[in-house]
Scaffold this motif. Structure first.
Motif, PDB file in Angstrom:
ATOM      1  N   GLU A   2       0.732  -1.558   0.193  1.00 16.78           N
ATOM      2  CA  GLU A   2       0.398   0.131   0.139  1.00 16.78           C
ATOM      3  C   GLU A   2       1.000   1.446  -0.068  1.00 16.78           C
ATOM      4  O   GLU A   2       0.374   2.251  -0.817  1.00 16.78           O
ATOM      5  N   LEU A   3       2.061   0.872   1.317  1.00 17.42           N
ATOM      6  CA  LEU A   3       2.800   3.104   0.707  1.00 17.42           C
ATOM      7  C   LEU A   3       3.360   2.313  -0.783  1.00 17.42           C
ATOM      8  O   LEU A   3       3.505   3.767  -1.703  1.00 17.42           O
ATOM      9  N   GLY A  47      -0.412   6.845  10.231  1.00 15.73           N
ATOM     10  CA  GLY A  47      -1.773   6.529  10.185  1.00 15.73           C
ATOM     11  C   GLY A  47      -1.858   5.136   9.550  1.00 15.73           C
ATOM     12  O   GLY A  47      -0.742   4.318   9.625  1.00 15.73           O
ATOM     13  N   PRO A  48      -3.241   4.625   8.883  1.00 10.83           N
ATOM     14  CA  PRO A  48      -2.960   2.844   8.762  1.00 10.83           C
ATOM     15  C   PRO A  48      -2.735   2.930   7.444  1.00 10.83           C
ATOM     16  O   PRO A  48      -3.212   4.286   6.863  1.00 10.83           O
ATOM     17  N   LEU A  49      -2.351   2.055   6.749  1.00 17.10           N
ATOM     18  CA  LEU A  49      -1.070   1.741   5.687  1.00 17.10           C
ATOM     19  C   LEU A  49      -2.113   0.200   5.013  1.00 17.10           C
ATOM     20  O   LEU A  49      -1.816  -0.985   4.766  1.00 17.10           O
ATOM     21  N   ASP A  80       0.270  16.131   6.681  1.00 17.62           N
ATOM     22  CA  ASP A  80       1.474  15.991   6.502  1.00 17.62           C
ATOM     23  C   ASP A  80       2.147  15.794   7.672  1.00 17.62           C
ATOM     24  O   ASP A  80       3.501  15.199   6.864  1.00 17.62           O
ATOM     25  N   ARG A  81       0.975  14.742   8.035  1.00 23.26           N
ATOM     26  CA  ARG A  81       1.707  13.299   8.990  1.00 23.26           C
ATOM     27  C   ARG A  81       0.992  12.074   9.068  1.00 23.26           C
ATOM     28  O   ARG A  81       1.916  11.038   9.273  1.00 23.26           O
ATOM     29  N   GLU A  82       0.960  11.570   7.220  1.00 20.89           N
ATOM     30  CA  GLU A  82       0.299  10.428   7.092  1.00 20.89           C
ATOM     31  C   GLU A  82       1.673  10.313   6.537  1.00 20.89           C
ATOM     32  O   GLU A  82       2.478  11.072   5.485  1.00 20.89           O
ATOM     33  N   ALA A  83       2.082   9.190   6.839  1.00 21.67           N
ATOM     34  CA  ALA A  83       3.440   8.088   6.329  1.00 21.67           C
ATOM     35  C   ALA A  83       3.750   8.367   4.966  1.00 21.67           C
ATOM     36  O   ALA A  83       4.362   8.594   5.246  1.00 21.67           O
ATOM     37  N   VAL A  84       2.908   8.411   3.910  1.00 20.54           N
ATOM     38  CA  VAL A  84       3.238   8.487   2.436  1.00 20.54           C
ATOM     39  C   VAL A  84       4.123   9.771   2.834  1.00 20.54           C
ATOM     40  O   VAL A  84       4.574   9.982   1.491  1.00 20.54           O
ATOM     41  N   ILE A  95      10.294  17.070  13.222  1.00 17.61           N
ATOM     42  CA  ILE A  95       9.194  17.264  12.680  1.00 17.61           C
ATOM     43  C   ILE A  95       7.786  16.332  12.706  1.00 17.61           C
ATOM     44  O   ILE A  95       6.035  16.949  13.278  1.00 17.61           O
ATOM     45  N   VAL A  96       8.436  14.785  12.560  1.00 19.86           N
ATOM     46  CA  VAL A  96       6.887  14.023  12.931  1.00 19.86           C
ATOM     47  C   VAL A  96       6.419  13.873  14.219  1.00 19.86           C
ATOM     48  O   VAL A  96       5.387  13.482  15.201  1.00 19.86           O
ATOM     49  N   ALA A  97       7.774  14.095  15.697  1.00 21.34           N
ATOM     50  CA  ALA A  97       6.847  13.727  16.548  1.00 21.34           C
ATOM     51  C   ALA A  97       7.027  14.729  17.545  1.00 21.34           C
ATOM     52  O   ALA A  97       8.645  15.018  17.974  1.00 21.34           O
ATOM     53  N   PRO A  98       7.070  16.569  17.418  1.00 20.04           N
ATOM     54  CA  PRO A  98       7.607  17.495  18.327  1.00 20.04           C
ATOM     55  C   PRO A  98       7.386  17.067  19.422  1.00 20.04           C
ATOM     56  O   PRO A  98       6.005  16.895  19.778  1.00 20.04           O
TER      57      PRO A  98
END
Length: 446
Positions: free
Chosen positions: A60-61, A211-213, A381-385, A435-438
């Motif tokens: 999915e990614l 989020g889920p993939l 902007d926080r989603e895995a992709v 960025i992803v885990a402030p």
């Protein structure tokens, strides 16, 4: 006698020759930098064919990255191992998780501490790193894995400088585990915030919910007519609760016990997906009032038709149910990661974990009464992709600026270039976490 012509050379001729060499080399560097900036971003996604969950998330990614114009290569960690070790991982997992649960639980716990078992696992990861070093050396802008063993191999390659591009580990399990975590991996992503919080607290590395993939088909609203038709096809009487029991691609665990418990649950019709385990499907089919299914390709439709999901591992099926909004219950879970996942899900209020048929019946009624419940949506902007694509783009931009600087300065030797690349990788490793885990804590894996 012939006269040999003489060439007059001024004292600054060697200096001018070096300048011309630098100029020509700088032009070539500038051209290479321009070419690199013009080509599409490239990503390497590494999965592990042990069960179907890691492959499902990786696939999915890949699909989402390619939809954004990122050229993506899909690799299997097991391909980096000699064949005997491939069979050890695949067959060993199926045998121990399915037939010797106490042994599998012991192995799982051994991996959480410095032990002989953990040392042997690290040996396999170093062995795989030999081929993986060739994979990652093919000019990728980001490398992602959805398999814990591959996360260890990538971390080792980062440590010894053979991998400088940004690396991402996407945890497919609800419960974090030591094998998923390596301090040299740049970014650790999880499906839910519950997993990110637990992992950050336990191992001292920043983690972030991404989020889920799972395919978007699971998120599509159920068509009432199609839902009714499928329930009728499966033999679900009107007014009865449909409990979809998922057993993974291998049909592992004490599925018969789960099916019997669902069989006697109030107002419930069990529909059991046995994966590719045909022997299990035949056994389940002997239970009156229980629907036994083999491998199906219409799982989104089955989840749309169901009222509640029952799972025993917390892997891909649970992720898909979260996307579908289908409430879930953990029951007769697998040892090792199954129990750890069930505990994390119960503590987070995502899926109760009843331990006997009576409590199972109560949990089914409570969860089905909730109706469709979806995970909170994340900013784009926080989603895995998007996190992966942004890392790749930043790495490309940094490398482009680095090459342009080199094109107008005195040539550096290979040692200097390697040092610069390593320093750049370290900067990027520090930055994505912010960025992803402030505000997440940093530290060493325990």
């Amino acid at each position: 006698m012939s006269t040999v012509p003489t060439v007059s050379m001024s004292s600054d001729a060697p200096h001018r020759a070096v300048e011309r060499s630098v100029e020509h080399t700088s032009e070539r560097n500038a051209e290479r930098a321009a070419d690199a900036l013009e080509r599409p971003l490239r990503a390497l996604v590494i999965t592990g064919s042990v069960g179907a969950g890691h492959n499902g998330a990786a696939s999915e990614l890949v699909r989402r990255l390619e939809a954004r114009g990122v050229e993506t290569t899909y690799r299997d960690f097991l391909d980096a191992l000699p064949r005997p070790y491939q069979r050890l991982l695949q067959d060993g997992y199926e045998f121990s998780a399915g037939r010797t649960p106490r042994v599998f639980d012991w192995l799982f716990r051994c991996e959480e501490r410095d032990s002989v078992v953990h040392s042997l696992t690290m040996y396999l990861c170093r062995l795989a790193g030999r081929d993986m070093a060739e994979w990652v050396g093919e000019g990728y802008d980001v490398v992602v894995t959805t398999f814990p063993f591959a996360a260890q191999s990538l971390g080792m390659l980062k440590e010894d400088g053979r991998l400088t591009a940004p690396t991402v580990c996407y945890l497919t399990d609800p419960a974090p585990h030591r094998l998923w975590v390596h301090p040299s991996i740049d970014v650790h992503l999880t499906v839910t915030q519950a997993t990110a919080t637990e992992g950050s607290d336990r191992y001292g590395v920043p983690m972030a919910a991404a989020g889920p993939l799972a395919p978007s088909a699971f998120a599509e609203p159920a068509d009432a007519g199609e839902r009714s038709a499928l329930r009728a096809e499966l033999g679900i009487p009107v007014g009865r609760r449909m409990a979809l029991l998922m057993t993974g691609s291998m049909g592992l665990g004490d599925v018969m016990a789960s099916a019997r418990a669902l069989q006697v649950a109030d107002n419930t019709v069990p529909v059991v997906l046995c994966g590719r385990n045909e022997r299990l499907r035949r056994r389940i089919a002997t239970l009156p009032g229980v629907v036994a299914l083999g491998w199906r390709t219409d799982v989104p439709a089955l989840m749309a038709a169901a009222d509640v999901l029952v799972h025993n591992a917390g892997g891909l099926s649970l992720t898909e149910a979260m996307v579908a909004g289908l409430p879930a219950v953990s029951y007769e879970v697998l040892s090792g990661h199954g129990r750890a996942n069930a505990a994390t899900l119960a503590a987070a209020g995502l899926a109760p974990w009843p331990r006997d048929p009576a409590r199972l019946s109560e949990a089914l009624a409570e969860q089905a009464a909730r109706g469709r419940v979806h995970l909170p949506s994340l900013p784009a902007d926080r989603e895995a992709v998007q996190v992966v694509a942004d890392l790749a783009r930043r790495w490309r931009d940094e490398c482009g600026r680095d090459a342009r600087r080199d094109s107008v300065t005195v040539l550096r030797g290979r040692r200097g270039s390697t040092s610069r690349a390593t320093a750049l990788a370290r900067r990027l490793r520090r930055q994505p976490a912010a960025i992803v885990a402030p505000g997440a804590s940093t530290g060493r894996v325990g």
